[in-house]
Design a protein around this motif. Structure first.
Motif, mmCIF file in Angstrom:
data_model
loop_
_atom_site.group_PDB
_atom_site.id
_atom_site.type_symbol
_atom_site.label_atom_id
_atom_site.label_comp_id
_atom_site.label_asym_id
_atom_site.label_seq_id
_atom_site.Cartn_x
_atom_site.Cartn_y
_atom_site.Cartn_z
ATOM 1 N N ASN A 9 0.806 -1.215 0.000
ATOM 2 C CA ASN A 9 0.000 0.000 0.000
ATOM 3 C C ASN A 9 0.840 1.267 0.000
ATOM 4 N N VAL A 57 -1.388 -5.558 -3.724
ATOM 5 C CA VAL A 57 -2.602 -5.431 -2.912
ATOM 6 C C VAL A 57 -3.339 -4.144 -3.304
ATOM 7 N N TYR A 94 -10.050 -18.403 4.313
ATOM 8 C CA TYR A 94 -11.073 -17.357 4.290
ATOM 9 C C TYR A 94 -12.411 -17.911 3.773
ATOM 10 N N ARG A 99 -10.813 -12.731 -1.001
ATOM 11 C CA ARG A 99 -10.709 -11.557 -0.120
ATOM 12 C C ARG A 99 -9.437 -11.514 0.713
ATOM 13 N N LEU A 100 -8.764 -12.628 0.797
ATOM 14 C CA LEU A 100 -7.519 -12.653 1.585
ATOM 15 C C LEU A 100 -6.444 -11.890 0.822
ATOM 16 N N GLY A 101 -5.821 -10.915 1.473
ATOM 17 C CA GLY A 101 -4.784 -10.108 0.813
ATOM 18 C C GLY A 101 -3.726 -11.010 0.190
ATOM 19 N N ASP A 103 -0.655 -10.478 -0.468
ATOM 20 C CA ASP A 103 0.642 -10.475 0.233
ATOM 21 C C ASP A 103 0.613 -11.453 1.405
ATOM 22 N N ARG A 104 -0.516 -11.499 2.115
ATOM 23 C CA ARG A 104 -0.658 -12.449 3.228
ATOM 24 C C ARG A 104 -0.607 -13.881 2.716
ATOM 25 N N ALA A 127 0.217 -1.938 7.407
ATOM 26 C CA ALA A 127 -0.640 -2.685 8.322
ATOM 27 C C ALA A 127 0.207 -3.801 8.926
ATOM 28 N N THR A 129 -0.178 -7.761 9.793
ATOM 29 C CA THR A 129 -1.066 -8.905 9.624
ATOM 30 C C THR A 129 -0.434 -10.124 10.264
ATOM 31 N N ILE A 144 -5.686 -8.470 11.277
ATOM 32 C CA ILE A 144 -5.150 -7.259 10.628
ATOM 33 C C ILE A 144 -5.254 -6.115 11.622
HETATM 34 C C1 LIG Z 1 -4.106 -6.087 5.006
HETATM 35 C C2 LIG Z 1 -3.257 -5.626 3.853
HETATM 36 C C3 LIG Z 1 -3.511 -4.161 3.576
HETATM 37 C C4 LIG Z 1 -1.785 -5.804 4.279
HETATM 38 O O1 LIG Z 1 -0.935 -5.385 3.278
HETATM 39 C C5 LIG Z 1 -3.527 -6.489 2.583
HETATM 40 O O2 LIG Z 1 -3.233 -7.819 2.833
HETATM 41 C C6 LIG Z 1 -4.956 -6.360 2.098
HETATM 42 O O3 LIG Z 1 -5.317 -5.417 1.475
HETATM 43 N N1 LIG Z 1 -5.802 -7.389 2.421
HETATM 44 C C7 LIG Z 1 -7.196 -7.469 2.046
HETATM 45 C C8 LIG Z 1 -8.073 -7.690 3.233
HETATM 46 C C9 LIG Z 1 -7.849 -9.018 3.928
HETATM 47 O O4 LIG Z 1 -6.779 -9.621 3.828
HETATM 48 O O5 LIG Z 1 -8.807 -9.473 4.582
#
Ligand SMILES: CC(C)(CO)[C@@H](O)C(=O)NCCC(=O)O
Ligand SMILES: Nc1ncnc2c1ncn2[C@@H]1O[C@H](COP(=O)(O)OP(=O)(O)OP(=O)(O)O)[C@@H](O)[C@H]1O
Ligand SMILES: [K+]
Length: 252
Positions: A9, A57, A94, A99-101, A103-104, A127, A129, A144
């Protein structure tokens, strides 16, 4: 050569790898935007990049523009990582896997590929996570919350008198005793919030995944958190490890 990008971000993290399937990075850096990225690459790598893989993301349109600009400028193929319900033995936990970012997801896949056992991944960027995966590769979900940069800027934005410079901030971080200046009070207060979060994640991970869960720390503030979890593995390129798994190139 291969260009790898992690579009977060706040920043775009980039590195150039010699070929598909490994070796160490030839170059890398952190830039604010795509113009800066192209400028950083144009000098040294103009003719040499054959492929790009990236995770983002950001909004789909922004990601499309970036990959389009890069493939046009450097005449290379560009692969963009996508969500998946399952990858390399990890099952997305999820309700809606999309919906899961990303990067995560990639950091988790990267961590599991290193251990093939239960892990906790904490990514401390804009953020923070955390994500849990059990020994069978089942993602158990995560959390998060705001990272250090966001905590600081919220205090700055919503108060009149919280003001201090980066030199004071740097000094303030030497200790965690109660602050005697605004810089110390804020920096140490936010650090303690972070420490509380990290310790709680560790407790939860042991409950959910067992005592031998491996803890991974990544992201800009990973080194700070590592002081509180001596057993943790600090892996700055965890997202890139997952990215290579999600977007294999020919020869991998
Ligand atoms: C939480 C962030 C912003 C961390 O970079 C990203 O993984 C993201 O936009 N995630 C989407 C929402 C989620 O993971 O539930
Ligand atoms: N202006 C800068 N120039 C170079 N490096 C920077 C600059 N600002 C921050 N960094 C470094 O860049 C990295 C950014 O990593 P971080 O995980 O915080 O990414 P982010 O993009 O802010 O977070 P996210 O991926 O959650 O959006 C950190 O290692 C940080 O120290
Ligand atoms: K990140």
């Amino acid at each position: 050569m291969i260009l790898e990008l992690d579009c977060g971000n706040s920043f775009i993290k980039w590195r150039v790898m010699p070929r598909a399937g490994g070796g160490s990075a030839i170059a890398g850096g952190v830039v604010d935007n795509s113009e800066e990225l192209i400028a950083a690459l144009a000098d040294r790598f103009s003719e040499q990049l054959s492929d790009c893989r990236l995770v983002s993301v950001r909004a789909d349109e922004e990601t499309r523009l970036l990959s389009g600009a890069l493939s046009a400028r450097f005449s290379m193929r560009c692969r963009v990582a996508e969500s998946a319900p399952m990858l390399a033995g990890v099952r997305n936990g999820y309700e809606d896997y999309k919906r899961l970012g990303l990067d995560r997801w990639l950091a988790l896949v990267g961590a599991y590929s290193l251990t093939h056992g239960a892990c906790l991944v904490v990514d401390l960027g804009t953020a923070i996570t955390s994500d849990f995966v059990d020994a069978n590769g089942q993602h158990l979900g995560g959390f998060i919350c705001p990272g250090m940069p966001l905590m600081r800027s919220q205090l700055l934005t919503h108060t009149r008198r919280i003001r201090y410079d980066s030199v004071a901030a740097e000094h303030a971080r030497d200790s965690l005793v109660p602050g005697h200046s605004t810089a110390e009070a804020v920096e140490r207060g936010c650090s303690l919030m972070l420490r509380g979060f990290v310790n709680t994640q560790l407790e939860l991970a042991r409950q959910q995944c067992g005592a031998d869960v491996v803890v991974f720390l990544t992201g800009g503030d990973a080194a700070m958190a590592a002081e509180w979890v001596p057993a943790a593995r600090v892996v700055p390129d965890l997202v890139f490890i997952g990215l290579a798994i999600a977007c294999p190139l020919t020869g991998e």
